[in-house]
Design a protein around this motif. Structure first.
Motif, mmCIF file in Angstrom:
data_model
loop_
_atom_site.group_PDB
_atom_site.id
_atom_site.type_symbol
_atom_site.label_atom_id
_atom_site.label_comp_id
_atom_site.label_asym_id
_atom_site.label_seq_id
_atom_site.Cartn_x
_atom_site.Cartn_y
_atom_site.Cartn_z
ATOM 1 N N SER A 85 0.826 -1.210 0.000
ATOM 2 C CA SER A 85 0.000 0.000 0.000
ATOM 3 C C SER A 85 0.859 1.257 0.000
ATOM 4 O O SER A 85 0.640 2.192 -0.786
ATOM 5 C CB SER A 85 -0.929 -0.010 1.219
ATOM 6 O OG SER A 85 -1.765 1.128 1.243
ATOM 7 N N ALA A 113 2.703 2.181 -3.198
ATOM 8 C CA ALA A 113 1.844 2.863 -4.167
ATOM 9 C C ALA A 113 1.505 4.276 -3.706
ATOM 10 O O ALA A 113 1.623 5.237 -4.482
ATOM 11 C CB ALA A 113 0.560 2.057 -4.376
ATOM 12 N N THR A 172 -8.664 -1.660 0.400
ATOM 13 C CA THR A 172 -8.043 -2.403 -0.699
ATOM 14 C C THR A 172 -8.037 -3.878 -0.322
ATOM 15 O O THR A 172 -7.441 -4.268 0.688
ATOM 16 C CB THR A 172 -6.604 -1.929 -0.957
ATOM 17 O OG1 THR A 172 -6.602 -0.529 -1.212
ATOM 18 C CG2 THR A 172 -6.011 -2.660 -2.154
ATOM 19 N N ASP A 206 -9.033 -6.288 -7.248
ATOM 20 C CA ASP A 206 -8.525 -6.700 -8.551
ATOM 21 C C ASP A 206 -9.548 -7.600 -9.229
ATOM 22 O O ASP A 206 -10.228 -8.401 -8.569
ATOM 23 C CB ASP A 206 -7.201 -7.449 -8.372
ATOM 24 C CG ASP A 206 -6.565 -7.799 -9.697
ATOM 25 O OD1 ASP A 206 -5.873 -6.923 -10.274
ATOM 26 O OD2 ASP A 206 -6.754 -8.938 -10.168
ATOM 27 N N VAL A 263 -4.732 -4.454 -10.648
ATOM 28 C CA VAL A 263 -3.690 -3.911 -9.766
ATOM 29 C C VAL A 263 -2.702 -4.978 -9.322
ATOM 30 O O VAL A 263 -1.796 -4.701 -8.542
ATOM 31 C CB VAL A 263 -4.311 -3.221 -8.523
ATOM 32 C CG1 VAL A 263 -5.056 -1.959 -8.931
ATOM 33 C CG2 VAL A 263 -5.245 -4.169 -7.771
ATOM 34 N N HIS A 273 0.480 -6.990 -5.204
ATOM 35 C CA HIS A 273 0.041 -5.782 -5.888
ATOM 36 C C HIS A 273 1.219 -5.139 -6.607
ATOM 37 O O HIS A 273 2.322 -5.088 -6.070
ATOM 38 C CB HIS A 273 -0.563 -4.789 -4.897
ATOM 39 C CG HIS A 273 -1.921 -5.187 -4.409
ATOM 40 N ND1 HIS A 273 -2.100 -6.059 -3.364
ATOM 41 C CD2 HIS A 273 -3.168 -4.814 -4.832
ATOM 42 C CE1 HIS A 273 -3.394 -6.226 -3.152
ATOM 43 N NE2 HIS A 273 -4.062 -5.502 -4.025
ATOM 44 N N ARG A 310 0.801 0.140 -10.817
ATOM 45 C CA ARG A 310 -0.602 -0.030 -11.200
ATOM 46 C C ARG A 310 -1.530 0.431 -10.088
ATOM 47 O O ARG A 310 -2.520 1.134 -10.336
ATOM 48 C CB ARG A 310 -0.882 -1.494 -11.534
ATOM 49 C CG ARG A 310 -0.268 -1.996 -12.830
ATOM 50 C CD ARG A 310 -0.638 -3.456 -13.034
ATOM 51 N NE ARG A 310 -0.124 -3.976 -14.307
ATOM 52 C CZ ARG A 310 -0.294 -5.229 -14.709
ATOM 53 N NH1 ARG A 310 -0.956 -6.095 -13.948
ATOM 54 N NH2 ARG A 310 0.191 -5.616 -15.868
ATOM 55 N N LEU A 311 -1.218 0.020 -8.872
ATOM 56 C CA LEU A 311 -2.050 0.401 -7.739
ATOM 57 C C LEU A 311 -2.030 1.909 -7.543
ATOM 58 O O LEU A 311 -3.070 2.522 -7.282
ATOM 59 C CB LEU A 311 -1.562 -0.315 -6.471
ATOM 60 C CG LEU A 311 -2.349 -0.069 -5.187
ATOM 61 C CD1 LEU A 311 -3.813 -0.440 -5.349
ATOM 62 C CD2 LEU A 311 -1.721 -0.852 -4.025
#
Length: 305
Positions: A13, A16, A216, A253, A279, A288, A292-293
């Motif tokens: 997390s 990102a 998420t 996702d 993601v 992840h 992308r995330l």
């Protein structure tokens, strides 16, 4: 932004989120009782530093300084002696805690050394233990400790904290109070995500904050914790542990969704909407992809998705 969690999930997390915002705070669980963290906790009576170290490493930049220091603090000694298994970053953090007698100040100093793109805070000011109700073959037993919760055969039904009302880190409470968004997950659901909602002062401010809330979801069940859980089951468990908490966005996702309608219903029950996106890492592993995330989170935060 304030991100909640611990371990590898919070690492993903933060990797990102640091690409999305210049105002980022990580609030990290302090229940680890295994490995290097558990040894330091038992020997010195300190907060377990491992998840805090991983969060700091995740906030390191992509330049040579950041990547080098990220590797240094994550370096784990291999030997036949007492240092075996210790992560250098754990020792560095604990040394600063002993010198400064202030966990938050110590973490801030490490963050400055690493050039961290954000701040790392413990969720509580004292070490905690997690107690879990584990069901196996119709029998429910209570196990204590993060490691025991993860490895005891059976399905975790619910968790509680020991002590039940640990003092929240004041800086963490203030960060939530002033946040625009708070982010839960991904991560070990019962031992990294849900414990924050069991700290009374944190739970209170998480319910009261004007910040929007995003969850998420994981890319795969956590062995020993959420075996057999569907995506919607994760949300149902979140609601059971914090029935009055509302969520604005649930991010998942495409690959983890078996019944989109059911997941949308579970998100709606929390007051939120479902966002599906790609993601996950392209290599097929349950990780992840940070870039992308970050791209998807940026679109959500800006109201474009």
């Amino acid at each position: 932004m304030v991100a909640f969690g611990g371990g590898h999930g919070l690492y993903a997390s933060l990797s990102a989120l640091r690409r999305v915002t210049g105002e980022l705070t990580a609030v990290v669980t302090v229940a680890d009782d295994g490995g290097s963290s558990g040894r330091l906790r038992r020997e010195l009576g300190v907060l377990p530093p491992g998840d805090l170290r991983m969060a700091l490493a995740a906030l390191c930049g992509d330049d040579d300084w950041g990547q080098t220091w990220s590797k240094v603090v994550q370096h784990r000694f291999r030997s036949e002696g007492e240092l075996h298994g210790h992560a250098l970053g754990n020792l560095l953090i604990v040394a600063l805690w002993e010198l400064l007698d202030d966990p938050v100040a110590g973490l801030d100093w490490v963050g400055r050394l690493l050039g961290a793109h954000g701040r790392v805070l413990p969720m509580a000011s004292v070490p905690i233990d997690i107690e879990a109700e584990v069901e196996l073959d119709g029998m429910v037993t209570v196990v204590r400790g993060q490691v025991a919760c993860a490895v005891t055969p059976g399905n975790v039904q619910a968790i509680s904290l020991v002590p039940a009302d640990p003092p929240a880190c004041p800086e963490a409470v203030e960060a939530v109070r002033g946040a625009d968004w708070v982010v839960f997950g991904p991560g070990s659901w019962f031992t990294s995500v849900l414990p924050h909602l069991k700290v009374p002062q944190l739970a209170e401010v998480l319910h009261a904050t004007a910040a929007r809330r995003l969850v998420t979801l994981n890319l795969a069940p956590q062995p020993g914790e959420t075996d057999g859980f569907s995506a919607e089951k994760h949300l149902q468990v979140l609601r059971e542990h914090a029935p009055d908490l509302t969520v604005d966005v649930v991010l998942a996702d495409h690959g983890v969704v078996e019944e989109r309608d059911e997941l949308e219903k579970a998100a709606d029950a929390l007051g939120g909407r479902l966002v599906l996106a790609d993601v996950a890492a392209s290599d097929g592993s349950p990780r992840h992809d940070a870039r992308r995330l970050a791209s998807v989170l940026d679109e959500i935060f800006r109201g474009k998705r």
